[in-house]
Design a protein around this motif. Structure first.
Motif, PDB file in Angstrom:
ATOM      1  N   GLY A  48     -25.731   9.591 -39.026  1.00 13.59           N
ATOM      2  CA  GLY A  48     -24.603   8.903 -39.206  1.00 13.59           C
ATOM      3  C   GLY A  48     -25.338   8.043 -40.275  1.00 13.59           C
ATOM      4  N   VAL A  49     -24.360   7.132 -41.089  1.00  9.80           N
ATOM      5  CA  VAL A  49     -24.607   6.920 -42.685  1.00  9.80           C
ATOM      6  C   VAL A  49     -25.043   5.248 -41.523  1.00  9.80           C
ATOM      7  CG1 VAL A  49     -23.951   5.040 -44.438  1.00  9.80           C
ATOM      8  CG2 VAL A  49     -24.001   7.945 -44.023  1.00  9.80           C
ATOM      9  N   GLY A  50     -24.266   4.634 -41.080  1.00 11.84           N
ATOM     10  CA  GLY A  50     -24.426   3.730 -39.429  1.00 11.84           C
ATOM     11  C   GLY A  50     -25.854   3.439 -38.776  1.00 11.84           C
ATOM     12  N   THR A  51     -26.370   4.815 -38.142  1.00  5.19           N
ATOM     13  CA  THR A  51     -27.668   4.616 -38.317  1.00  5.19           C
ATOM     14  C   THR A  51     -29.128   4.133 -38.825  1.00  5.19           C
ATOM     15  OG1 THR A  51     -27.360   6.580 -36.729  1.00  5.19           O
ATOM     16  CG2 THR A  51     -29.479   6.650 -37.346  1.00  5.19           C
ATOM     17  N   VAL A  52     -28.868   4.923 -40.122  1.00  7.69           N
ATOM     18  CA  VAL A  52     -29.868   4.967 -41.333  1.00  7.69           C
ATOM     19  C   VAL A  52     -30.054   3.095 -41.559  1.00  7.69           C
ATOM     20  CG1 VAL A  52     -30.888   5.264 -43.637  1.00  7.69           C
ATOM     21  CG2 VAL A  52     -29.492   6.506 -42.553  1.00  7.69           C
ATOM     22  N   TYR A  53     -28.703   2.855 -41.821  1.00  2.00           N
ATOM     23  CA  TYR A  53     -27.975   1.487 -42.433  1.00  2.00           C
ATOM     24  C   TYR A  53     -28.377   0.770 -41.554  1.00  2.00           C
ATOM     25  CZ  TYR A  53     -25.796   1.991 -46.898  1.00  2.00           C
ATOM     26  OH  TYR A  53     -26.003   2.527 -47.921  1.00  2.00           O
ATOM     27  N   ARG A  54     -28.811   0.642 -39.800  1.00  2.00           N
ATOM     28  CA  ARG A  54     -29.017  -0.322 -38.725  1.00  2.00           C
ATOM     29  C   ARG A  54     -30.402  -0.713 -39.674  1.00  2.00           C
ATOM     30  NH1 ARG A  54     -24.358   1.818 -35.996  1.00  2.00           N
ATOM     31  NH2 ARG A  54     -26.420   3.067 -34.986  1.00  2.00           N
ATOM     32  N   ARG A  55     -31.384   1.453 -38.913  1.00  2.00           N
ATOM     33  CA  ARG A  55     -32.992   1.051 -39.080  1.00  2.00           C
ATOM     34  C   ARG A  55     -33.391   0.542 -40.437  1.00  2.00           C
ATOM     35  NH1 ARG A  55     -36.580   2.360 -35.971  1.00  2.00           N
ATOM     36  NH2 ARG A  55     -35.476   3.491 -34.949  1.00  2.00           N
ATOM     37  N   PHE A  56     -32.779   1.207 -41.686  1.00  2.00           N
ATOM     38  CA  PHE A  56     -33.465   0.014 -42.882  1.00  2.00           C
ATOM     39  C   PHE A  56     -32.451  -1.460 -43.841  1.00  2.00           C
ATOM     40  CE2 PHE A  56     -35.098   4.476 -41.796  1.00  2.00           C
ATOM     41  CZ  PHE A  56     -36.139   4.467 -41.228  1.00  2.00           C
ATOM     42  N   GLN A  57     -31.437  -1.926 -43.359  1.00  2.00           N
ATOM     43  CA  GLN A  57     -30.679  -2.793 -43.906  1.00  2.00           C
ATOM     44  C   GLN A  57     -29.995  -2.161 -45.606  1.00  2.00           C
ATOM     45  OE1 GLN A  57     -33.414  -4.244 -41.996  1.00  2.00           O
ATOM     46  NE2 GLN A  57     -32.002  -3.760 -40.749  1.00  2.00           N
ATOM     47  N   HIS A  58     -31.341  -2.345 -46.067  1.00  2.00           N
ATOM     48  CA  HIS A  58     -30.915  -1.277 -48.015  1.00  2.00           C
ATOM     49  C   HIS A  58     -31.907  -0.757 -48.422  1.00  2.00           C
ATOM     50  CE1 HIS A  58     -34.222  -5.068 -47.545  1.00  2.00           C
ATOM     51  NE2 HIS A  58     -33.167  -5.371 -47.279  1.00  2.00           N
ATOM     52  N   ARG A  59     -31.784  -0.101 -49.408  1.00  2.00           N
ATOM     53  CA  ARG A  59     -32.966   1.160 -49.942  1.00  2.00           C
ATOM     54  C   ARG A  59     -34.479   0.027 -50.035  1.00  2.00           C
ATOM     55  NH1 ARG A  59     -32.358   3.784 -55.712  1.00  2.00           N
ATOM     56  NH2 ARG A  59     -33.253   1.642 -56.340  1.00  2.00           N
ATOM     57  N   PRO A  60     -35.074  -1.250 -50.505  1.00  2.00           N
ATOM     58  CA  PRO A  60     -35.756  -1.531 -50.333  1.00  2.00           C
ATOM     59  C   PRO A  60     -36.576  -1.422 -48.388  1.00  2.00           C
ATOM     60  CG  PRO A  60     -34.941  -2.913 -51.717  1.00  2.00           C
ATOM     61  CD  PRO A  60     -33.848  -1.999 -51.162  1.00  2.00           C
ATOM     62  N   GLY A  61     -35.447  -1.475 -47.682  1.00  2.00           N
ATOM     63  CA  GLY A  61     -36.300  -1.449 -46.161  1.00  2.00           C
ATOM     64  C   GLY A  61     -36.927   0.055 -46.579  1.00  2.00           C
TER      65      GLY A  61
END
Length: 196
Positions: A48-61
């Motif tokens: 899920g997109v939320g899984t990626v955003y929770r772990r990395f917050q943004h592209r630089p992360g």
């Protein structure tokens, strides 16, 4: 009874992290950095997109996570080399380390250029840079006791500055083998100092 669930969640999170990083690598290899988005990575990883955003917050992360993961792989490979039978000499270890670093920078050039652009002097304060400096310093001090190993460690790390490395590869047209031969010349000079 909550401990097994917590362990399972941690294992699941670790698996998702690996899936996300592997997906990001595939997308980078196929489309380059410009097309890398967290949404595309989530789709490629099957999470899920939320899984990626929770772990990395943004592209630089995500970029820094990829760099850190590649660094961990490099360190593990170097540790295996150092543990081989016959205990490689300081000179052989230094050569293997510097050649491995050249391959690491080549394989991660786009990521490292992006990181350098976002924080130009940030690499000098980063944990990987400090670790590399300490490792090189130790090998140089062993190879040539009495030299200014700290200065030479800085000097030996300069070729891996992403902008310089990229300039040599693209503008000068040098291949990685040429860069490694130049590093070998520096190592030979340091070793010759010890032989005097």
């Amino acid at each position: 009874m909550t401990a097994p669930t917590e362990r399972a969640e941690r294992a699941d999170a670790a698996r998702n992290r690996l899936r996300i990083l592997d997906a990001a690598r595939r997308l980078l290899a196929a489309d380059g950095f410009a097309e890398l988005s967290l949404d595309a990575v989530a789709k490629e990883a099957g999470v899920g997109v939320g899984t990626v955003y929770r772990r990395f917050q943004h592209r630089p992360g995500l970029v820094y996570a990829l760099i850190e993961d590649n660094e961990a792989r490099f360190q593990a490979s170097f540790a295996r080399y150092c543990a081989t039978d016959g205990a490689p000499s300081a000179r052989d270890r230094l050569r293997a380390f510097l050649h491995g670093m050249a391959d690491l920078v080549e394989d991660n050039r786009a990521l490292l250029l992006l990181a350098e652009a976002s924080a130009p002097a940030g690499r000098y304060r980063s944990a990987p840079f400090r670790r590399h400096h300490e490792q090189i310093l130790g090998m140089v001090a062993e190879l040539a006791p009495g030299v200014d190993a700290a200065y030479l460690a800085d000097l030996l790390l300069m070729p891996y500055t992403p902008g310089l490395f990229d300039f040599q590869r693209t503008e000068r047209g040098w291949d990685v083998a040429r860069i490694k031969r130049g590093l070998d010349t520096l190592i030979a000079g340091i070793a010759a100092t010890a032989e005097r």
